[in-house]
Design a protein around this motif. Structure first.
Motif, PDB file in Angstrom:
ATOM      1  N   TYR A 343       0.832  -1.209   0.000  1.00  0.00           N
ATOM      2  CA  TYR A 343       0.000   0.000   0.000  1.00  0.00           C
ATOM      3  C   TYR A 343       0.861   1.250   0.000  1.00  0.00           C
ATOM      4  O   TYR A 343       0.571   2.214  -0.725  1.00  0.00           O
ATOM      5  CB  TYR A 343      -0.949   0.017   1.201  1.00  0.00           C
ATOM      6  CG  TYR A 343      -1.772   1.285   1.244  1.00  0.00           C
ATOM      7  CD1 TYR A 343      -2.894   1.420   0.430  1.00  0.00           C
ATOM      8  CD2 TYR A 343      -1.397   2.368   2.032  1.00  0.00           C
ATOM      9  CE1 TYR A 343      -3.625   2.596   0.418  1.00  0.00           C
ATOM     10  CE2 TYR A 343      -2.118   3.545   2.030  1.00  0.00           C
ATOM     11  CZ  TYR A 343      -3.229   3.654   1.215  1.00  0.00           C
ATOM     12  OH  TYR A 343      -3.943   4.835   1.187  1.00  0.00           O
ATOM     13  N   ASP A 352      -4.109   7.402  -9.470  1.00  0.00           N
ATOM     14  CA  ASP A 352      -5.560   7.502  -9.310  1.00  0.00           C
ATOM     15  C   ASP A 352      -5.945   7.599  -7.829  1.00  0.00           C
ATOM     16  O   ASP A 352      -5.882   6.610  -7.083  1.00  0.00           O
ATOM     17  CB  ASP A 352      -6.211   6.271  -9.952  1.00  0.00           C
ATOM     18  CG  ASP A 352      -7.717   6.394 -10.073  1.00  0.00           C
ATOM     19  OD1 ASP A 352      -8.339   7.029  -9.197  1.00  0.00           O
ATOM     20  OD2 ASP A 352      -8.290   5.834 -11.029  1.00  0.00           O
ATOM     21  N   GLU A 354      -8.931   8.048  -6.425  1.00  0.00           N
ATOM     22  CA  GLU A 354     -10.133   7.289  -6.076  1.00  0.00           C
ATOM     23  C   GLU A 354      -9.820   5.807  -5.938  1.00  0.00           C
ATOM     24  O   GLU A 354     -10.322   5.132  -5.027  1.00  0.00           O
ATOM     25  CB  GLU A 354     -11.232   7.515  -7.119  1.00  0.00           C
ATOM     26  CG  GLU A 354     -11.831   8.913  -7.080  1.00  0.00           C
ATOM     27  CD  GLU A 354     -12.412   9.254  -5.704  1.00  0.00           C
ATOM     28  OE1 GLU A 354     -13.111   8.395  -5.129  1.00  0.00           O
ATOM     29  OE2 GLU A 354     -12.137  10.353  -5.195  1.00  0.00           O
ATOM     30  N   LYS A 355      -8.992   5.291  -6.840  1.00  0.00           N
ATOM     31  CA  LYS A 355      -8.632   3.876  -6.761  1.00  0.00           C
ATOM     32  C   LYS A 355      -7.819   3.591  -5.508  1.00  0.00           C
ATOM     33  O   LYS A 355      -8.030   2.581  -4.823  1.00  0.00           O
ATOM     34  CB  LYS A 355      -7.845   3.454  -8.005  1.00  0.00           C
ATOM     35  CG  LYS A 355      -7.558   1.959  -8.055  1.00  0.00           C
ATOM     36  CD  LYS A 355      -6.954   1.545  -9.392  1.00  0.00           C
ATOM     37  CE  LYS A 355      -6.754   0.032  -9.431  1.00  0.00           C
ATOM     38  NZ  LYS A 355      -6.183  -0.401 -10.733  1.00  0.00           N
ATOM     39  N   LYS A 357      -7.951   5.238  -2.705  1.00  0.00           N
ATOM     40  CA  LYS A 357      -8.876   5.323  -1.574  1.00  0.00           C
ATOM     41  C   LYS A 357      -9.677   4.033  -1.422  1.00  0.00           C
ATOM     42  O   LYS A 357      -9.863   3.522  -0.303  1.00  0.00           O
ATOM     43  CB  LYS A 357      -9.827   6.512  -1.780  1.00  0.00           C
ATOM     44  CG  LYS A 357     -10.829   6.700  -0.658  1.00  0.00           C
ATOM     45  CD  LYS A 357     -11.760   7.879  -0.953  1.00  0.00           C
ATOM     46  CE  LYS A 357     -12.806   8.037   0.136  1.00  0.00           C
ATOM     47  NZ  LYS A 357     -13.758   9.145  -0.189  1.00  0.00           N
ATOM     48  N   LYS A 358     -10.143   3.490  -2.552  1.00  0.00           N
ATOM     49  CA  LYS A 358     -10.927   2.247  -2.524  1.00  0.00           C
ATOM     50  C   LYS A 358     -10.066   1.083  -2.040  1.00  0.00           C
ATOM     51  O   LYS A 358     -10.522   0.231  -1.253  1.00  0.00           O
ATOM     52  CB  LYS A 358     -11.469   1.944  -3.930  1.00  0.00           C
ATOM     53  CG  LYS A 358     -12.360   0.707  -4.016  1.00  0.00           C
ATOM     54  CD  LYS A 358     -13.688   0.950  -3.314  1.00  0.00           C
ATOM     55  CE  LYS A 358     -14.761  -0.058  -3.725  1.00  0.00           C
ATOM     56  NZ  LYS A 358     -14.393  -1.468  -3.485  1.00  0.00           N
ATOM     57  N   ILE A 359      -8.815   1.031  -2.482  1.00  0.00           N
ATOM     58  CA  ILE A 359      -7.907  -0.030  -2.032  1.00  0.00           C
ATOM     59  C   ILE A 359      -7.714   0.052  -0.522  1.00  0.00           C
ATOM     60  O   ILE A 359      -7.750  -0.966   0.173  1.00  0.00           O
ATOM     61  CB  ILE A 359      -6.556   0.075  -2.768  1.00  0.00           C
ATOM     62  CG1 ILE A 359      -6.711  -0.347  -4.230  1.00  0.00           C
ATOM     63  CG2 ILE A 359      -5.474  -0.766  -2.074  1.00  0.00           C
ATOM     64  CD1 ILE A 359      -5.487  -0.096  -5.085  1.00  0.00           C
ATOM     65  N   ARG A 360      -7.523   1.269  -0.023  1.00  0.00           N
ATOM     66  CA  ARG A 360      -7.339   1.428   1.434  1.00  0.00           C
ATOM     67  C   ARG A 360      -8.580   0.964   2.193  1.00  0.00           C
ATOM     68  O   ARG A 360      -8.479   0.252   3.201  1.00  0.00           O
ATOM     69  CB  ARG A 360      -7.012   2.877   1.781  1.00  0.00           C
ATOM     70  CG  ARG A 360      -6.721   3.077   3.270  1.00  0.00           C
ATOM     71  CD  ARG A 360      -6.381   4.501   3.627  1.00  0.00           C
ATOM     72  NE  ARG A 360      -6.055   4.593   5.050  1.00  0.00           N
ATOM     73  CZ  ARG A 360      -4.836   4.533   5.558  1.00  0.00           C
ATOM     74  NH1 ARG A 360      -3.791   4.404   4.748  1.00  0.00           N
ATOM     75  NH2 ARG A 360      -4.638   4.612   6.859  1.00  0.00           N
ATOM     76  N   GLU A 361      -9.741   1.367   1.719  1.00  0.00           N
ATOM     77  CA  GLU A 361     -10.989   0.970   2.385  1.00  0.00           C
ATOM     78  C   GLU A 361     -11.149  -0.547   2.378  1.00  0.00           C
ATOM     79  O   GLU A 361     -11.492  -1.150   3.403  1.00  0.00           O
ATOM     80  CB  GLU A 361     -12.184   1.635   1.698  1.00  0.00           C
ATOM     81  CG  GLU A 361     -12.257   3.146   1.910  1.00  0.00           C
ATOM     82  CD  GLU A 361     -13.332   3.796   1.053  1.00  0.00           C
ATOM     83  OE1 GLU A 361     -13.891   3.099   0.165  1.00  0.00           O
ATOM     84  OE2 GLU A 361     -13.614   4.994   1.264  1.00  0.00           O
ATOM     85  N   ASP A 362     -10.913  -1.161   1.229  1.00  0.00           N
ATOM     86  CA  ASP A 362     -11.122  -2.609   1.102  1.00  0.00           C
ATOM     87  C   ASP A 362     -10.107  -3.403   1.922  1.00  0.00           C
ATOM     88  O   ASP A 362     -10.448  -4.417   2.530  1.00  0.00           O
ATOM     89  CB  ASP A 362     -11.045  -3.028  -0.367  1.00  0.00           C
ATOM     90  CG  ASP A 362     -12.259  -2.574  -1.168  1.00  0.00           C
ATOM     91  OD1 ASP A 362     -13.235  -2.117  -0.541  1.00  0.00           O
ATOM     92  OD2 ASP A 362     -12.228  -2.668  -2.412  1.00  0.00           O
ATOM     93  N   SER A 365     -10.864  -2.980   5.690  1.00  0.00           N
ATOM     94  CA  SER A 365     -12.069  -3.700   6.117  1.00  0.00           C
ATOM     95  C   SER A 365     -11.911  -5.219   6.047  1.00  0.00           C
ATOM     96  O   SER A 365     -12.702  -5.954   6.642  1.00  0.00           O
ATOM     97  CB  SER A 365     -13.254  -3.292   5.234  1.00  0.00           C
ATOM     98  OG  SER A 365     -13.084  -3.811   3.916  1.00  0.00           O
ATOM     99  N   GLU A 376      -2.083  -5.681  -7.219  1.00  0.00           N
ATOM    100  CA  GLU A 376      -2.290  -4.295  -7.668  1.00  0.00           C
ATOM    101  C   GLU A 376      -0.946  -3.581  -7.795  1.00  0.00           C
ATOM    102  O   GLU A 376      -0.696  -2.873  -8.774  1.00  0.00           O
ATOM    103  CB  GLU A 376      -3.191  -3.549  -6.679  1.00  0.00           C
ATOM    104  CG  GLU A 376      -4.625  -4.011  -6.620  1.00  0.00           C
ATOM    105  CD  GLU A 376      -5.452  -3.510  -7.798  1.00  0.00           C
ATOM    106  OE1 GLU A 376      -4.930  -2.702  -8.610  1.00  0.00           O
ATOM    107  OE2 GLU A 376      -6.615  -3.917  -7.908  1.00  0.00           O
TER     108      GLU A 376
END
Length: 415
Positions: A343, A352, A354-355, A357-362, A365, A376
């Protein structure tokens, strides 16, 4: 401690510098060594306080965007460049139509550069593009000869090879000059004259206090800081700037700041502008923020000569994971992006927002597993390195000689 050292610097009023580069038992930060006991790496807020620099905040980033008319680089938005000296003053001058130039450098200790070495050059290229200013790049092959077990000819050769990787970042010879200390100093007396002016302004006790030199260090180390300081003064390059005393902006890693604290204190006494600085965080080793990257251990980082297969194997085998011990536990508790190297590398090289941010969230969680996160990163790095290698393959010896020849650059004239 910072204040104790400053009080003993014989009237050279340095900006909060300490010789060992550490405030306590946690982090050691100096031009030759960076050590942190924390899994998350150096405490940069503490480092700002200790070094006396200023944090790059939302207000400064907004000024960048307003003045340049361009979105801020993701290195700024993500805090990869996190600290500065006098950027607001430099931007004031730029808004008033006053010219400035960029200066950065590289200490060529190995033929193959790694991803971390690209960071200052990627950002410097962006700065050069958005501000439309000239750039000088110093290759401190003399420093590496003095500090490393290198022959003089080897140091010169490494500088020449590193120049190819630097040029491959997209620089243009029309507004970029690259020089090696060991080959340039004899060509430009004005550069050496500034070196001597700086040397005369700093005593032996002062340089020991700033850099922690000991009585057994070779005398070349004692005098070297003046050579790294001199490019911050535009009169060192009369074939570019004539006799004009232009302000200078230096993007660099925070460990180089002691050189430029010295430079900033000497500058007014010599009638020059204090250079402004932008400081970056450190690029972590694959094994985590507590491990030092080493050219002698190719598994500590991704090198610009690595093949796609090597990149895949290094990430899968060596990239420190912030995930849990089992899939079930990871799904339940999630991963820690703050210590996960895959990460952290994506923070540097995935454009990117947004991408990312989504990777961090996923990952946090537990929806994304460590293997998926590593994939990735592998995709991003394989593309990045392959594109760099393709550009570097076009950089001939003749191209390097043109960048390193004494030549005028495209500059803005003062209003």
């Amino acid at each position: 401690m910072a204040n104790d050292v400053t009080n003993n610097l014989n009237n050279l009023n340095l900006e909060k510098c300490d010789s060992a580069g550490k405030e306590d038992d946690e982090d050691i930060v100096n031009p030759w060594n960076v050590v942190s006991k924390s899994e998350t790496g150096v405490d940069y807020d503490k480092l700002i306080r200790r070094f006396g620099s200023s944090k790059i905040d939302d207000e400064l980033i907004a000024r960048f965007e307003k003045i340049t008319g361009r979105p801020a680089h993701h290195f700024l938005r993500r805090g990869i460049f996190f600290s500065h000296r006098d950027m607001h003053q430099l931007l004031n001058l730029y808004e008033a139509g006053k010219p400035f130039y960029l200066y950065t450098g590289r200490g060529p200790s190995s033929k193959a550069m790694h991803l971390g070495h690209l960071v200052p050059f990627i950002f410097t290229k962006w700065l050069q593009d958005v501000f439309n200013v000239p750039l000088v790049i110093q290759l401190t092959d003399d420093e590496k000869f003095l500090w490393k077990d290198l022959k003089l000819e080897e140091a010169i050769s490494l500088a020449f090879e590193n120049a190819k990787d630097i040029i491959a970042c997209g620089f243009d010879e029309k507004n970029t000059f690259i020089f090696s200390d060991l080959t340039f100093v004899g060509q430009c007396p004005e550069f050496y004259q500034n070196v001597v002016r700086i040397e005369k302004s700093v005593t032996f006790n002062q340089v020991k206090g700033i850099f922690g030199f000991g009585d057994s260090d070779v005398i070349g180390k004692i005098s070297f800081p003046a050579f790294q300081a001199a490019p911050a003064f535009s009169t060192s390059f009369p074939f570019i700037f004539g006799k004009s005393k232009l302000p200078c902006l230096i993007p660099c890693a925070i460990d180089q700041d002691p050189y430029f604290r010295m430079t900033r204190d000497v500058a007014p006494r010599l009638g020059y502008n204090k250079p402004a600085l932008l400081h970056s965080v450190f690029f972590p080793a694959l094994q985590g923020a507590q491990t030092k990257m080493s050219a002698s251990d190719s598994n500590t980082s991704i090198f610009l000569t690595d093949t796609p297969k090597m990149i895949k194997n290094k990430v899968n085998k060596h990239a420190f994971s912030g995930g849990q011990a089992t899939v079930e536990e990871h799904r339940e508790k999630g991963g820690n992006c703050d210590i996960d190297i895959s990460y952290q590398y994506l923070r540097f090289f995935l454009d990117d927002d947004e991408k990312l941010k989504k990777i961090r969230e996923d990952y946090t969680s537990g929806a994304m597993l460590t293997g998926e996160l590593k994939k990735e990163l592998i995709d991003v790095l394989q593309t990045l390195v392959a594109e760099h290698q393709a550009r570097r393959a076009q950089i001939t010896d003749e191209v390097v000689h043109r960048f390193m020849a004494l030549h005028p650059l495209v500059t803005k004239s003062a209003t």
